[in-house]
Structure formats: C-alpha cells, structure tokens
Design a protein around this motif. Structure first.
Motif, PDB file in Angstrom:
ATOM      1  N   LYS A  54       1.164  -1.091   0.044  1.00 57.42           N
ATOM      2  CA  LYS A  54       0.225   0.122  -0.372  1.00 57.42           C
ATOM      3  C   LYS A  54       0.704   2.035   0.017  1.00 57.42           C
ATOM      4  N   LEU A  55       2.066   1.239   0.573  1.00 50.89           N
ATOM      5  CA  LEU A  55       3.077   2.298   0.801  1.00 50.89           C
ATOM      6  C   LEU A  55       3.264   2.885  -0.359  1.00 50.89           C
ATOM      7  N   ALA A  56       3.308   1.643  -1.841  1.00 47.40           N
ATOM      8  CA  ALA A  56       3.638   2.493  -2.968  1.00 47.40           C
ATOM      9  C   ALA A  56       3.058   3.375  -3.614  1.00 47.40           C
ATOM     10  N   TYR A  57       1.883   3.108  -3.376  1.00 44.08           N
ATOM     11  CA  TYR A  57       0.352   3.658  -4.040  1.00 44.08           C
ATOM     12  C   TYR A  57       1.278   5.366  -3.263  1.00 44.08           C
ATOM     13  N   GLU A  58       0.889   5.219  -1.509  1.00 45.67           N
ATOM     14  CA  GLU A  58       0.821   5.358  -1.065  1.00 45.67           C
ATOM     15  C   GLU A  58       1.826   7.271  -1.444  1.00 45.67           C
ATOM     16  N   LEU A  59       3.337   6.360  -1.812  1.00 44.45           N
ATOM     17  CA  LEU A  59       3.623   7.603  -2.411  1.00 44.45           C
ATOM     18  C   LEU A  59       4.112   8.046  -3.819  1.00 44.45           C
ATOM     19  N   ALA A  60       3.234   7.134  -4.289  1.00 46.61           N
ATOM     20  CA  ALA A  60       2.529   6.701  -5.758  1.00 46.61           C
ATOM     21  C   ALA A  60       1.911   8.585  -6.243  1.00 46.61           C
ATOM     22  N   GLU A  61       1.252   8.734  -5.108  1.00 46.11           N
ATOM     23  CA  GLU A  61       0.097   9.632  -5.130  1.00 46.11           C
ATOM     24  C   GLU A  61       0.568  10.473  -5.008  1.00 46.11           C
ATOM     25  N   ARG A  62       1.880  11.070  -4.048  1.00 46.27           N
ATOM     26  CA  ARG A  62       1.808  12.067  -4.199  1.00 46.27           C
ATOM     27  C   ARG A  62       3.713  12.281  -5.380  1.00 46.27           C
TER      28      ARG A  62
END
Ligand code: TXA
Ligand code: MG
Length: 326
Positions: A79-87
C-alpha cells in the motif's frame, strides 16, 4: 549515424516503432536523458548494456506511463507504494518492488526486485505509452556524467543508436531518488530530488543505505560513476577556491553566482542562483568544463535536502576529493 530529432507526434511514433522493433532510443526525462529499450524484450535490453559498456550486474529501472502499468512490472505491491505514487509520481522517484515474473533477469541483474519510475516528462510518457514499459539507464557511456541534453547523449553514444528525441534541457538535472520498499524499513539507495524528508512525510521512518555493497544495489555504490575526464575537487569557500585555483594550470571554478562573485579574475562557470539551479546545471557544467579545462574546482553545498543529494553526486564526480583548507 545518430540523429537528434524533434519530439513531434510523428517522431515519437517513429521512436516507439524503433523500440517495438527491439532497438534502443535516447529520450528525455525530467532528471536526465535515458537510453530506452522494450522492458519485455530481453534481446533489446541486452543491447543497452553493450551500447553503454555497462556491467551486467547493475540493474535497470523500468519506466511506466501510468500507474496501472505498475502491475505489469511488479508484484505484491505494498500500500505504501501507492501512497508514495500519489504524492510523487510522475516525478524523480524510483520504487524498488518485488519483480513480476514477466520481467527478464537481464533487466534486474538476476535480482528478484525491480526499480519502477514514472517520469514527469510528456515526451517520455508518450513514448512509453505508444510502446511498452521501457527499461532505461541514463544515456551516458558507463562511468561518465549523466546527460541532461540531447547533445550530451550524442557525444557519448554517436553511431550506437538511430534516434535521440530532443526534449531540451532536463528540468531536474540529477538522477531519481531510488527507494527500496522490499526491505523491512524503506531504504534510500540513492538520494535525489525527492528527499528523505519528503518521503518521511508520507511513510514515517526511512533509512539511508550505508552498508557494504557486494552486488550493485544502486549506482556509485559499487562502481565509479558520474566522473568528468579531468581531475576535480570540492571547495567550501571562494577563498579556498582561489587558493586551489592559483596552484593549478588551466583550471575553472564552478559555483553559484554569489560564490563566483568573490572569485575575481579566475575562469568561472555559473551554476545559477540557488540549489535548484545548481542541480539542473551541474552535469552540463562538468561536461563543458572537462572539454575546455584541465582541472575543475566545484563549490560545495552544505545544506540538507536537495543540497545533500546534489553533493552525493558531486562527491562521486570528484572521487571524494575535498579541499580541507590550509
Ligand atoms: O533518473 C533516473 O533514474 C534516470 C532516468 C533515465 O530515469 N535513470 C537512471 O538509471 O539513473 P541508471 O541505470 O543510470 O541508474 C539507476 C540505478 C541502477 O544503476 C541501479 O543501481 C538502481 O538504480 N536500481 C535499479 N534497479 C534496482 C533494483 N531492483 N534494486 C536496487 N537498485 C536498483
Ligand atoms: Mg546512470
């Protein structure tokens, strides 16, 4: 013969055909220029290592044009990957994730992880969209300075590829931050314009990699990288710059405007007015200076954030050569 071509719709399509045919193309990103091949074509990817003279145990980053493509390249994506991707995506951030079985061992240097990045450059993203995800290192000859203009790519790879898409000067100027999300604590393997503080604002705790490197985990960790062809040194003050300058024949000082202002009568080359300018201009400046001078003196930056990332590269360029004063 290698041609620099304008990034018209037609030319981007020509380059995407070239990639689909298993050939290599030079293309702009916001960080540095890349040397791209179809990430799913093992024979094409092999050509990258040959063209650059790159050691085969140094893995390549796979470039995507939209977030959906991440699943073609990686698996078990946290999930962290998507959180970083969003930013931070598109942008100068590469995430190291568990590799998808579709990705050849040639891309990942036999490792079970893969670096993924979505460049913040319309030409790059169009080229990827019209082709496939693209495996690409920086488009320099191995161990030389990364290219930030199409002409730099031509200087290093003339005759080895057919086309270089001209996207002008790269706006960021140093290679992306590489962040490993497969370790227990997310670990920065290579610092860049997306800083530790920026990542921590999303993830909490992040580690800097400081261990000993047996396999190349990130560039410059195992191999000499980013170096100009002449000797160079880092200096902290204009006074130190002038002291070193006076002892070397045919030298030049690279620095920010207010630093150079105090280096009267010396050969100088301006890196701009602030750290962002410095980051954008440093590789061009080093390439210019190595052609014209025999010794390069570079202003040291002492702040944190992007200044630390820039110094990571400049220290490698100077081979850790730092002037400590009289
Ligand atoms: O900004 C950039 O990252 C540029 C542009 C073209 O996207 N690319 C770039 O690629 O700098 P390269 O190959 O010069 O440096 C990428 C480095 C590799 O040398 C490698 O050490 C590290 O990223 N890397 C790639 N995949 C990795 C992986 N699976 N695990 C650890 N490190 C990896
Ligand atoms: Mg490189």
């Amino acid at each position: 013969m290698t041609q620099i071509i304008q990034p018209t719709e037609e030319n981007i399509l020509i380059c995407s055909e070239e990639i689909k045919n298993g050939e290599l193309v030079g293309f702009p990103t916001e960080t540095v220029y890349g040397l791209g091949a179809d990430a799913f074509n093992e024979n094409a990817v092999k050509k990258i290592f040959i063209a650059k003279g790159r050691p085969q145990d140094n893995p390549l980053i796979v470039h995507i044009s939209n977030l959906e493509e991440i699943e073609k390249v990686a698996t078990e994506i946290p999930k962290l990957a998507y959180e970083l991707a969003e930013r931070y995506m598109p942008g100068p951030l590469t995430l190291v994730l568990k590799k998808n079985a579709n990705i050849s061992d040639v891309v990942t240097a036999n490792g079970n992880t893969v670096g993924i990045r979505m460049p913040n450059n319309d030409i790059a993203r169009k080229l990827i969209k019209y082709s496939n995800p693209i495996a690409a290192p920086s488009a320099n000859v191995s161990k030389h300075i990364s290219p930030t203009t199409a002409k730099h790519v031509l200087d290093d790879l003339n005759g080895k590829i057919k086309y270089i898409l001209d996207g002008g000067e790269c706006t960021c100027g140093i290679e992306s931050t590489v962040l490993d999300l497969t370790s227990d604590i997310p670990t920065i393997l290579r610092p860049g314009a997306v800083t530790k503080e920026m990542i921590e604002s999303v993830l909490g705790h992040v580690k800097d990699f400081k261990g000993e490197v047996k396999v190349a985990k990130a560039p410059g960790m195992k191999y000499k990288h980013y170096s100009p062809n002449v000797d160079s040194i880092l200096v902290a003050t204009p006074k130190d710059a002038m002291a070193v300058y006076s002892r070397n024949k045919n030298a030049v000082i690279l620095g920010l405007k207010d630093f150079l202002y105090k280096c009267e009568d010396a050969n100088t080359y301006s890196l701009g007015e602030d750290a962002k300018d410095y980051m954008r201009n440093i590789y061009s400046a080093l390439r210019y200076a190595e052609k014209k001078y025999e010794y390069i003196i570079v202003q040291r930056l002492k702040g944190n954030g992007i200044e630390e990332s820039i110094m990571n590269r400049v220290l490698k360029a100077t081979n850790n050569n730092m002037y400590e004063g009289e």
